[in-house]
Design an enzyme around this catalytic site. Structure first.
Site, PDB file in Angstrom:
ATOM      1  CB  CYS A   2      18.470  76.102  51.443  1.00 48.48           C
ATOM      2  SG  CYS A   2      19.786  75.077  50.789  1.00 48.48           S
ATOM      3  NE  ARG A  27      16.291  77.446  56.932  1.00 42.96           N
ATOM      4  CZ  ARG A  27      15.851  76.569  57.817  1.00 42.96           C
ATOM      5  NH1 ARG A  27      15.574  76.968  59.036  1.00 42.96           N
ATOM      6  NH2 ARG A  27      15.698  75.302  57.506  1.00 42.96           N
ATOM      7  CD1 TRP A  79      25.783  76.042  54.465  1.00 44.07           C
ATOM      8  CD2 TRP A  79      25.276  73.930  53.935  1.00 44.07           C
ATOM      9  NE1 TRP A  79      26.729  75.225  55.025  1.00 44.07           N
ATOM     10  CE2 TRP A  79      26.449  73.934  54.719  1.00 44.07           C
ATOM     11  CE3 TRP A  79      24.780  72.703  53.481  1.00 44.07           C
ATOM     12  CZ2 TRP A  79      27.125  72.765  55.070  1.00 44.07           C
ATOM     13  CZ3 TRP A  79      25.448  71.547  53.826  1.00 44.07           C
ATOM     14  CH2 TRP A  79      26.613  71.585  54.616  1.00 44.07           C
ATOM     15  CG  ASN A 105      15.790  73.552  53.027  1.00 41.64           C
ATOM     16  OD1 ASN A 105      16.871  72.979  52.995  1.00 41.64           O
ATOM     17  ND2 ASN A 105      15.243  73.995  54.137  1.00 41.64           N
ATOM     18  N   GLY A 106      16.774  70.915  50.744  1.00 45.73           N
ATOM     19  CA  GLY A 106      16.858  69.465  50.960  1.00 45.73           C
ATOM     20  C   GLY A 106      17.685  68.821  49.871  1.00 45.73           C
ATOM     21  CD  GLU A 487      29.443  74.766  72.962  1.00 44.24           C
ATOM     22  OE1 GLU A 487      29.542  73.715  72.311  1.00 44.24           O
ATOM     23  OE2 GLU A 487      28.899  75.785  72.500  1.00 44.24           O
ATOM     24  CE  LYS A 491      29.849  78.157  69.930  1.00 43.13           C
ATOM     25  NZ  LYS A 491      29.053  77.065  70.182  1.00 43.13           N
ATOM     26  CD  GLU A 494      30.602  76.849  66.162  1.00 46.11           C
ATOM     27  OE1 GLU A 494      30.001  76.100  65.381  1.00 46.11           O
ATOM     28  OE2 GLU A 494      30.168  77.112  67.297  1.00 46.11           O
ATOM     29  CG  HIS A 510      46.779  58.305  79.266  1.00 45.79           C
ATOM     30  ND1 HIS A 510      47.582  57.366  79.870  1.00 45.79           N
ATOM     31  CD2 HIS A 510      45.933  58.740  80.225  1.00 45.79           C
ATOM     32  CE1 HIS A 510      47.225  57.217  81.130  1.00 45.79           C
ATOM     33  NE2 HIS A 510      46.215  58.052  81.370  1.00 45.79           N
ATOM     34  CE  LYS A 609      21.448  79.382  65.462  1.00 46.27           C
ATOM     35  NZ  LYS A 609      22.640  78.903  66.177  1.00 46.27           N
TER      36      LYS A 609
HETATM   37  C1  G6P Z   1      24.863  73.104  63.378  1.00 51.98           C
HETATM   38  C2  G6P Z   1      25.133  74.437  64.029  1.00 51.98           C
HETATM   39  C3  G6P Z   1      25.551  74.230  65.489  1.00 51.98           C
HETATM   40  C4  G6P Z   1      24.498  73.426  66.220  1.00 51.98           C
HETATM   41  C5  G6P Z   1      24.221  72.091  65.506  1.00 51.98           C
HETATM   42  C6  G6P Z   1      23.013  71.390  66.086  1.00 51.98           C
HETATM   43  O1  G6P Z   1      26.051  72.409  63.222  1.00 51.98           O
HETATM   44  O2  G6P Z   1      26.132  75.132  63.335  1.00 51.98           O
HETATM   45  O3  G6P Z   1      25.692  75.491  66.114  1.00 51.98           O
HETATM   46  O4  G6P Z   1      24.929  73.185  67.521  1.00 51.98           O
HETATM   47  O5  G6P Z   1      23.939  72.325  64.130  1.00 51.98           O
HETATM   48  O6  G6P Z   1      21.885  72.186  65.841  1.00 51.98           O
HETATM   49  P1  G6P Z   1      20.533  72.085  66.622  1.00 51.98           P
HETATM   50  O7  G6P Z   1      19.632  73.074  65.965  1.00 51.98           O
HETATM   51  O8  G6P Z   1      20.051  70.674  66.469  1.00 51.98           O
HETATM   52  O9  G6P Z   1      20.817  72.420  68.045  1.00 51.98           O
END
Ligand code: G6P
Length: 614
Positions: A2, A27, A79, A105-106, A487, A491, A494, A510, A609
């Site tokens: 948050c 956030r 969030w 937040n938390g 990766e 992408k 998500e 396999h 994020k």
């Molecule tokens: C969240 C974000 C990702 C990110 C991950 C780790 O899941 O949506 O995009 O890779 O956290 O975040 P960090 O800030 O530790 O790289």
């Protein structure tokens, strides 16, 4: 997770707070709200997001016509953890009588217990399903005209991760904030002061700020910021300069932050590399004090991270093992924490994190530290928790990354890992000077090459128009390309919500090859000269099942065209460094697919994020 913003000064608090919340929307964006000190009372307005709109857009609409005079207030973008996103579960939460309001937040882990006590002892009726409301009610029953004292007493009763800000009707120009585990800064304005989860919210208002440490409390009025340590003693601290500028946190003409950040990669990579080359042309690792003696002591490296940063770690394993010949384990942080890992003072622990606040990564770091490991972190946000708790910090210098889907943070994390691997290999003497120079010049050439890959955006957009309706898309690769496959797949899923799966190409037979049929789409990463024949055979196998294949290969590779429906090329370079380039088409592909599908690209559903809960 948050986002929190607070303002106390002489201007209209509503506009400043909502503006700050917009910058923190990455956030969390389920809902948003403000509490304003208005005419001797606290006015709370809060709104959940709806389909296609975030909470802040709804909040802004709801208060557009209200002319608040308040010059002090707090705001929040949420969030959801406890209690679904709804108006009533949104923050701020007020006490039963409207005397106190808080944003949080938390997670308050013992909130049920506290709630029971407050209900039984004081007959308080809770109105939301959140853990956070407990904070407002608890502070209220402890409040005797001094918010600072009430907050101090309240935090002694709480358990969990909780950073919050509170205001009290009786103290109209004051904000009291407390930090426990999730970030908090105090921004220094002109005749005004701010609090925020991070400086992105305040870029247009401040030049200097204080980082607040765990267990510290901040008491702000328009003319003063007082920081108190856990014992209640006032702390004096040097303010820090804001290193990002406002434009970096704005879209700058791009339709989405993600697209802007993809296009910023040449600049970001340039910044990450150029800061680390000394006058003699060799790598200078600012913030890292590793000596040959240290390296001789380490018998292994543990790389720990989450999400995209974890995928950077997978590439890190290849390059560090190959260049510096030190065994590397890579773990997702949520697993590392609970597997009682073999870590001791002979371990170099590398945490990778864009935000530096991801709770699982932070907790893993603490676990490793407790076992005696040396802690090195690769982090984007200066002064973040991971950075502060590390022995050595290597900043990525990517600038603010706002889109939830990480792009430029990933490429700069890769660059840091290459620099680190080269540096360690050079110290240990496991590579020749020629090889060192060659890889370094490859890294220096990356910004220009990345620009060339970005020029293929139109072609990738066309491809996306053809494929955006597919139900599932597979990503395959060998060697370092298999890490890229993970990766690329992340992408796509998500932001487009297409079911996607990544696998090492050699592993297909396999099991996963059973899923290949006409119409299946496969993105084949075939950039590794060393493994090309093997990869080619894997692609042929899936072609024989009539899958639609898009390959990523080095320029000049004619052979791959024979088995691919489409090929995107990257400029020729050594196998080791292809990831910095080959991720770009994958990012663009995910972006354009999501755009064709009309998804909310910068704020995908259910994601945030910065994940500061377990
Ligand atoms: C969240 C974000 C990702 C990110 C991950 C780790 O899941 O949506 O995009 O890779 O956290 O975040 P960090 O800030 O530790 O790289």
């Amino acid at each position: 997770m948050c986002g929190i913003v607070g303002y106390t000064g002489h201007d209209k608090a509503k506009d400043i707070i909502i503006d700050g919340l917009k910058k923190l929307e990455y956030r969390g964006y389920d809902s948003a709200g403000v509490a304003l000190m208005e005419d001797g009372g606290i006015q709370v307005r809060k709104k959940a997001g709806g389909s296609g709109t975030g909470g802040i857009a709804n909040l802004e609409k709801a208060v557009a016509k209200e002319k608040f005079r308040a010059t002090t207030g707090i705001g929040h973008t949420r969030w959801a953890t406890h209690g679904q996103p709804s108006d009533v579960n949104s923050h701020p939460h007020a006490s039963y009588d409207g005397e106190i309001a808080i944003v949080h937040n938390g997670i308050i882990e013992n909130y049920r217990e506290l709630k029971d006590q407050l209900e039984k002892k004081y007959g308080i009726e809770f109105v939301s399903d959140t853990d956070s409301e407990v904070i407002a009610q608890l502070i209220r029953v402890l409040y005797d005209g001094d918010l600072e004292h009430a907050v101090r007493k309240a935090v002694k009763k709480m358990e969990g991760a909780y950073t919050f800000a509170a205001i009290a009707k009786g103290e109209p120009e004051k904000i009291v904030a407390y930090r426990k585990d999730t970030p908090l800064i105090a921004g220094i304005g002109k005749d005004c002061n701010f609090i925020a989860s991070d400086m992105t919210a305040l870029l247009q208002y401040i030049d200097d700020f204080y980082l607040i440490d765990n267990g510290e409390m901040v008491v702000e009025t328009p003319d003063r910021i007082k920081i108190l340590d856990p014992a209640g003693k006032e702390v004096t601290r040097e303010p820090l300069k804001v290193t990002w500028n406002q434009e970096d946190a704005e879209k700058g003409g791009y339709s989405h932050f993600m697209l802007k950040e993809i296009h910023e990669q040449p600049k970001a990579v340039q910044e990450t590399v150029s800061r680390r080359i000394g006058k003699d042309g060799k790598i200078v690792l600012d913030g890292i004090k590793l000596t040959l003696k240290d390296l001789k002591k380490f018998n292994k490296i543990c790389i720990v991270a989450c999400g995209t940063a974890y995928h950077a770690g997978l590439v890190g394993k290849y390059v560090i093992e190959q260049m510096a010949r030190i065994p590397v384990e890579v773990d997702v942080a949520s697993e590392f924490r609970y597997r009682d890992p073999f870590v001791d003072d002979k371990t170099l622990f590398i945490a990778i994190s864009q935000s530096g606040e991801t709770l699982d990564t932070l907790m893993s770091l603490r676990e490793a530290k407790g076992k005696g490991a040396r802690i090195l972190s690769i982090v984007n946000v200066v002064g973040s928790s991971v950075a502060r708790e590390s022995d050595d910090v290597f900043y990525t210098w990517a600038g603010p990354e706002i889109a939830v889907a990480s792009t430029k943070a990933y490429t700069t994390q890769l660059v840091c890992l290459y620099l680190l691997a080269l540096y360690m290999a050079d110290l240990k003497g496991t590579i020749t000077r020629e090889y060192y120079d060659e890889i370094l010049s490859e890294l220096k050439a990356m910004p220009a090459r990345a620009k060339r890959v970005l020029k293929k955006a139109d072609k990738i957009e066309e491809m996306a128009k053809l494929l955006y309706n597919r139900d599932q898309i597979f990503y395959i690769g060998r060697g370092i390309d298999s890490s890229l496959a993970y990766e690329g797949s992340l992408k796509l899923k998500e932001i487009s919500y297409i079911n996607s799966f990544a696998i090492a190409a050699g592993e297909l037979k396999h099991g996963t090859i059973a899923l290949m049929e006409p119409d299946t789409t496969v993105i084949a990463l075939a950039t590794q000269d060393r493994l090309f024949d093997k990869m080619y055979a894997n692609v042929e196998e899936i072609k024989a099942r009539h899958a639609h294949i898009v390959s990523i290969a080095k320029s000049g590779n004619k052979k791959i065209k024979k088995v691919s429906d489409d090929v995107i090329t990257i400029p020729k370079c050594r196998d080791e460094v292809t990831p910095i380039l080959s991720i770009i088409p994958l990012q663009l592909f995910a972006y354009y697919i999501a755009r064709e599908r009309g998804e909310n690209i910068d704020k995908p559903r259910n994601l945030a994020k910065s994940v500061t809960v377990e």
